[in-house]
Design a protein around this motif. Structure first.
Motif, PDB file in Angstrom:
ATOM      1  N   VAL A 290      -8.675  11.121  -2.725  1.00 12.44           N
ATOM      2  CA  VAL A 290      -8.488   9.950  -3.735  1.00 12.44           C
ATOM      3  C   VAL A 290      -8.345   8.790  -2.860  1.00 12.44           C
ATOM      4  O   VAL A 290      -8.896   7.519  -3.596  1.00 12.44           O
ATOM      5  N   LEU A 291      -7.500   8.834  -1.954  1.00 13.83           N
ATOM      6  CA  LEU A 291      -7.615   7.680  -0.943  1.00 13.83           C
ATOM      7  C   LEU A 291      -8.952   7.336  -0.260  1.00 13.83           C
ATOM      8  O   LEU A 291      -8.975   6.099  -0.309  1.00 13.83           O
ATOM      9  N   ALA A 292      -9.747   8.155  -0.078  1.00 12.10           N
ATOM     10  CA  ALA A 292     -11.028   7.701   0.408  1.00 12.10           C
ATOM     11  C   ALA A 292     -11.722   6.847  -0.495  1.00 12.10           C
ATOM     12  O   ALA A 292     -12.614   6.028  -0.459  1.00 12.10           O
ATOM     13  N   GLU A 293     -11.820   7.467  -1.846  1.00 12.88           N
ATOM     14  CA  GLU A 293     -12.257   7.032  -2.866  1.00 12.88           C
ATOM     15  C   GLU A 293     -11.878   5.315  -3.059  1.00 12.88           C
ATOM     16  O   GLU A 293     -12.543   4.477  -3.367  1.00 12.88           O
ATOM     17  N   THR A 294     -10.528   5.293  -3.225  1.00 11.82           N
ATOM     18  CA  THR A 294      -9.882   4.378  -3.317  1.00 11.82           C
ATOM     19  C   THR A 294     -10.253   3.107  -2.186  1.00 11.82           C
ATOM     20  O   THR A 294     -10.610   2.020  -2.457  1.00 11.82           O
ATOM     21  N   MET A 295     -10.234   3.662  -0.880  1.00  8.96           N
ATOM     22  CA  MET A 295     -10.431   2.480   0.005  1.00  8.96           C
ATOM     23  C   MET A 295     -12.059   2.135   0.313  1.00  8.96           C
ATOM     24  O   MET A 295     -12.249   0.959   0.496  1.00  8.96           O
TER      25      MET A 295
ATOM     26  N   LEU B 173      -5.568   0.514   9.419  1.00 11.68           N
ATOM     27  CA  LEU B 173      -4.641   1.051   8.305  1.00 11.68           C
ATOM     28  C   LEU B 173      -4.176   2.308   8.392  1.00 11.68           C
ATOM     29  O   LEU B 173      -5.389   3.344   7.900  1.00 11.68           O
ATOM     30  N   ASN B 174      -3.112   2.770   8.715  1.00 11.64           N
ATOM     31  CA  ASN B 174      -2.470   4.106   8.837  1.00 11.64           C
ATOM     32  C   ASN B 174      -2.152   4.604   7.445  1.00 11.64           C
ATOM     33  O   ASN B 174      -0.779   4.205   7.167  1.00 11.64           O
ATOM     34  N   LEU B 175      -2.822   5.284   6.714  1.00 13.78           N
ATOM     35  CA  LEU B 175      -2.647   5.476   5.198  1.00 13.78           C
ATOM     36  C   LEU B 175      -1.406   6.669   5.066  1.00 13.78           C
ATOM     37  O   LEU B 175      -0.782   7.039   3.913  1.00 13.78           O
ATOM     38  N   SER B 176      -1.061   7.201   6.316  1.00 17.38           N
ATOM     39  CA  SER B 176      -0.084   8.097   6.486  1.00 17.38           C
ATOM     40  C   SER B 176       1.388   7.450   6.207  1.00 17.38           C
ATOM     41  O   SER B 176       2.302   8.117   5.768  1.00 17.38           O
ATOM     42  N   HIS B 177       1.190   6.184   6.328  1.00 19.07           N
ATOM     43  CA  HIS B 177       2.708   5.231   5.877  1.00 19.07           C
ATOM     44  C   HIS B 177       2.519   4.469   4.972  1.00 19.07           C
ATOM     45  O   HIS B 177       1.373   3.616   4.838  1.00 19.07           O
ATOM     46  N   GLY B 178       3.463   3.927   4.060  1.00 24.84           N
ATOM     47  CA  GLY B 178       3.121   3.074   3.236  1.00 24.84           C
ATOM     48  C   GLY B 178       2.411   3.265   1.773  1.00 24.84           C
ATOM     49  O   GLY B 178       2.119   4.362   1.831  1.00 24.84           O
ATOM     50  N   GLU B 179       2.494   2.328   0.992  1.00 27.76           N
ATOM     51  CA  GLU B 179       1.969   2.769  -0.114  1.00 27.76           C
ATOM     52  C   GLU B 179       0.625   2.051  -0.371  1.00 27.76           C
ATOM     53  O   GLU B 179       0.093   1.234   0.484  1.00 27.76           O
TER      54      GLU B 179
ATOM     55  N   ALA C 118      -9.821   2.458   7.549  1.00 24.64           N
ATOM     56  CA  ALA C 118      -8.579   3.424   6.790  1.00 24.64           C
ATOM     57  C   ALA C 118      -8.386   4.951   7.260  1.00 24.64           C
ATOM     58  O   ALA C 118      -9.369   5.477   7.142  1.00 24.64           O
ATOM     59  N   ASP C 119      -7.382   4.931   7.750  1.00 24.27           N
ATOM     60  CA  ASP C 119      -7.217   6.390   8.303  1.00 24.27           C
ATOM     61  C   ASP C 119      -6.456   7.413   7.640  1.00 24.27           C
ATOM     62  O   ASP C 119      -5.301   6.999   7.057  1.00 24.27           O
ATOM     63  N   LEU C 120      -6.791   8.371   6.985  1.00 19.63           N
ATOM     64  CA  LEU C 120      -6.531   9.355   5.970  1.00 19.63           C
ATOM     65  C   LEU C 120      -5.328  10.147   6.605  1.00 19.63           C
ATOM     66  O   LEU C 120      -5.673  10.432   7.857  1.00 19.63           O
ATOM     67  N   PRO C 121      -4.404  10.495   5.832  1.00 21.24           N
ATOM     68  CA  PRO C 121      -3.330  11.283   6.574  1.00 21.24           C
ATOM     69  C   PRO C 121      -3.630  12.739   6.957  1.00 21.24           C
ATOM     70  O   PRO C 121      -2.929  13.186   8.070  1.00 21.24           O
ATOM     71  N   GLY C 122      -4.416  13.263   6.255  1.00 20.74           N
ATOM     72  CA  GLY C 122      -4.770  14.781   6.516  1.00 20.74           C
ATOM     73  C   GLY C 122      -3.598  15.677   6.087  1.00 20.74           C
ATOM     74  O   GLY C 122      -2.639  15.188   5.772  1.00 20.74           O
TER      75      GLY C 122
ATOM     76  N   ARG D 178     -17.940  12.674   2.538  1.00 20.46           N
ATOM     77  CA  ARG D 178     -19.114  11.861   2.413  1.00 20.46           C
ATOM     78  C   ARG D 178     -19.609  11.894   0.737  1.00 20.46           C
ATOM     79  O   ARG D 178     -20.101  11.022   0.313  1.00 20.46           O
ATOM     80  N   GLU D 179     -19.238  13.142   0.222  1.00 20.36           N
ATOM     81  CA  GLU D 179     -19.511  13.364  -1.224  1.00 20.36           C
ATOM     82  C   GLU D 179     -18.882  12.196  -1.981  1.00 20.36           C
ATOM     83  O   GLU D 179     -19.523  11.883  -3.082  1.00 20.36           O
ATOM     84  N   VAL D 180     -17.758  11.944  -1.746  1.00 29.18           N
ATOM     85  CA  VAL D 180     -16.786  10.926  -2.474  1.00 29.18           C
ATOM     86  C   VAL D 180     -17.327   9.641  -1.752  1.00 29.18           C
ATOM     87  O   VAL D 180     -17.309   8.777  -2.876  1.00 29.18           O
ATOM     88  N   VAL D 181     -17.518   9.183  -0.829  1.00 28.63           N
ATOM     89  CA  VAL D 181     -17.420   7.983  -0.216  1.00 28.63           C
ATOM     90  C   VAL D 181     -18.925   7.455  -0.356  1.00 28.63           C
ATOM     91  O   VAL D 181     -19.167   6.230  -0.795  1.00 28.63           O
ATOM     92  N   GLY D 182     -19.931   8.294  -0.149  1.00 26.21           N
ATOM     93  CA  GLY D 182     -21.324   7.974  -0.288  1.00 26.21           C
ATOM     94  C   GLY D 182     -21.826   7.085   0.745  1.00 26.21           C
ATOM     95  O   GLY D 182     -21.418   7.420   2.095  1.00 26.21           O
ATOM     96  N   THR D 183     -22.270   6.061   0.652  1.00 26.32           N
ATOM     97  CA  THR D 183     -22.672   4.978   1.624  1.00 26.32           C
ATOM     98  C   THR D 183     -21.850   3.780   1.495  1.00 26.32           C
ATOM     99  O   THR D 183     -21.952   2.652   2.306  1.00 26.32           O
ATOM    100  N   ARG D 184     -20.728   3.624   0.916  1.00 25.61           N
ATOM    101  CA  ARG D 184     -19.894   2.661   0.931  1.00 25.61           C
ATOM    102  C   ARG D 184     -18.866   2.484   1.944  1.00 25.61           C
ATOM    103  O   ARG D 184     -18.708   1.323   2.332  1.00 25.61           O
ATOM    104  N   ALA D 185     -18.887   3.413   2.791  1.00 24.03           N
ATOM    105  CA  ALA D 185     -18.029   3.237   4.092  1.00 24.03           C
ATOM    106  C   ALA D 185     -18.627   4.389   5.240  1.00 24.03           C
ATOM    107  O   ALA D 185     -19.070   5.296   4.697  1.00 24.03           O
TER     108      ALA D 185
END
Length: 489
Positions: free
Chosen positions: A175-180, A34-40, A66-70, A203-210
């Protein structure tokens, strides 16, 4: 023998329906991007739900990345209809978001003039338009156009990562990393990684969830490659921006270097960008594209990735089928046995030097022994029992000839193993003793049709210490320390 190299495909307008997703999975898709650079974000979450439904309908396990835009520097908007930037001409570069034209390009980067020097390279879009800075003034920089062309809209502006240190990840990325990760994706890809600390911030935001995939697309990342691989769960060779930040003739060699380093470290690696790009509009790939995919397989990559080909192309299913056929054919000539011997020699030469995690050292030794035993015993399959995926990744480094099955009681870990070379993931019940674990593994492989009565199989695992086994104090993981060869009766 089934295809061992995994296929990652980007989902977009051409492929995000439930029916199309099912067809892609049946055609051979292993990991959805999922390319998060495009779309909602809401649209991506809806696509995630359809992927889960399509995988269930197809009866296959599929992972989601889920690919973060950067960070992205863009120009001020060019006039409607676009403009032509003339080769050998001169243009002015100025910080700001005002409109751009053929003589002055505004760049949405406040410290532009501080970051540029005489000789700095500046590129627009995918690098088709390139410039060299001649001089930097108080309000603008003067640049010579080395390669001109037409441009429109607000193309990206590429500045060397060694000159410009953009914030990676951005606040929006976190924010996107947390949501996905909360939504349950298996992988988060971090764009424009420059150092291992960038990965650690996510990693601090995502932890072991992904699990985290570091995209290697900057020169700065190459200088910190070993630490980035250590901090990551997987790596992507993002050849598009890498070819802008480094001399394009270096990219094939950098690809091989990154792939080898990842295989040595038992970290899955994805080779990406323009692999079958002509198939966005054409019914078949070019010969050069077929060779590119095959060479990525020869390099030892865990996965090959499709971008626009499946996101906006005219025949996403045909593209995945083509990729699958090319990869399977290349594997017949890949020479993995030689690769395994080379890796074994490197491992023996290194010994315990630099290994601070004793359980990792044990895992490396046992998986190497398993690769040799699988050949000597002519096993039909290698069954990797794992809760963390580590046993399967350690075994996959040796690219064994025998079928390799990853068995885990954790459904998310089962999907995560879809990215690892050669691993056929299967969900099993929890086990509490070594004998029970081995029995369950063999019985499941038999019921799944992986092995038959009379076959010899190798079972590889970390000895269980009860439900929820955890590493010993001072250790990072549970060691892979069980190796059994079993005759299926």
């Amino acid at each position: 023998m089934t295809r061992r190299t995994k296929i990652v495909a980007t989902i977009g307008p051409a492929s995000d329906s439930l029916e199309m997703l099912e067809q892609l999975i049946i055609a051979g898709l292993d990991v959805v991007r999922l390319n998060l650079s495009h779309g909602e974000i809401a649209d991506h979450l809806a696509t995630l739900g359809r992927v889960r439904e399509a995988a269930d309908n197809a009866g296959r396990h599929v992972a989601v990345l889920a690919d973060l835009p950067g960070p992205k520097i863009r120009s001020g908007r060019f006039p409607d209809g676009g403009v032509t930037i003339e080769t050998s001409g001169e243009v002015r570069l100025a910080p700001g978001d005002q409109p751009s034209d053929a003589t002055t390009i505004h760049v949405q980067h406040a410290t532009l003039l501080d970051d540029l020097r005489a000789g700095s390279k500046v590129q627009l879009g995918d690098g088709a338009i390139s410039m060299t800075v001649l001089e930097v003034g108080a309000t603008t920089a003067l640049a010579r156009v080395d390669t001109g062309g037409r441009t429109s809209g607000q193309p990206g502006v590429h500045l060397s990562s060694t000159a410009v240190r953009l914030e990676t990840p951005t606040a929006a990325d976190l924010v996107l990393a947390e949501t996905m990760s909360e939504a349950g994706v298996e992988f988060i890809a971090v764009s424009f990684v420059c150092g291992s600390n960038d990965v650690k911030r996510v990693r601090e935001v995502v932890g072991t969830r992904a699990q985290l995939v570091s995209k290697i697309e900057t020169r700065a990342a190459l200088d910190d490659l070993d630490d980035i691989i250590e901090a990551s769960d997987a790596v992507m060779v993002a050849r598009g921006d890498l070819g802008l930040d480094c001399p394009i003739e270096d990219v094939p060699h950098l690809q091989k270097q990154i792939v080898r380093a990842c295989v040595d470290a038992a970290k899955p690696v994805i080779t990406a960008t323009q692999m079958l790009e002509s198939m966005i509009t054409a019914p078949s790939p070019t010969r050069a594209e077929v060779s590119d995919v095959a060479n990525a397989v020869f390099d030892g990559t865990d996965a090959v990735m499709l971008s626009g080909e499946t996101a906006v192309g005219h025949d996403p299913v045909g593209v995945v089928r083509t990729m699958a056929v090319v990869a399977a054919r290349a594997e017949e000539e890949a020479g993995y046995r030689r690769w395994a011997r080379m890796l074994g020699r490197k491992q023996r030469a290194a010994g315990g030097v630099g290994v601070v995690d004793v359980d990792l050292q044990i895992t490396n030794a046992v998986s190497h022994a398993a690769s040799e035993a699988a050949v000597d015993a002519d096993v039909a399959a290698i069954l990797c029992c794992t809760r963390s995926g580590r046993t399967a990744r350690a075994m996959a480094r040796f690219r064994p000839d025998a079928r390799m099955v990853g068995l885990s009681p954790d459904p998310k870990m089962v999907r995560t193993m879809c990215l690892t070379w050669g691993v056929e993931p299967i969900q099993v019940d929890m086990y509490s003793t070594t004998d029970e674990m081995v029995w369950f593994a063999v019985e499941t492989a038999l019921e799944s049709g992986v092995v038959e009565h009379g076959d010899t199989v190798l079972v590889l695992a970390g000895a269980p210490s009860g439900p929820g086994a955890v590493p010993r104090r001072g250790h990072k993981s549970v060691a892979t320390d069980v190796l059994r060869i079993v005759r299926v009766d």
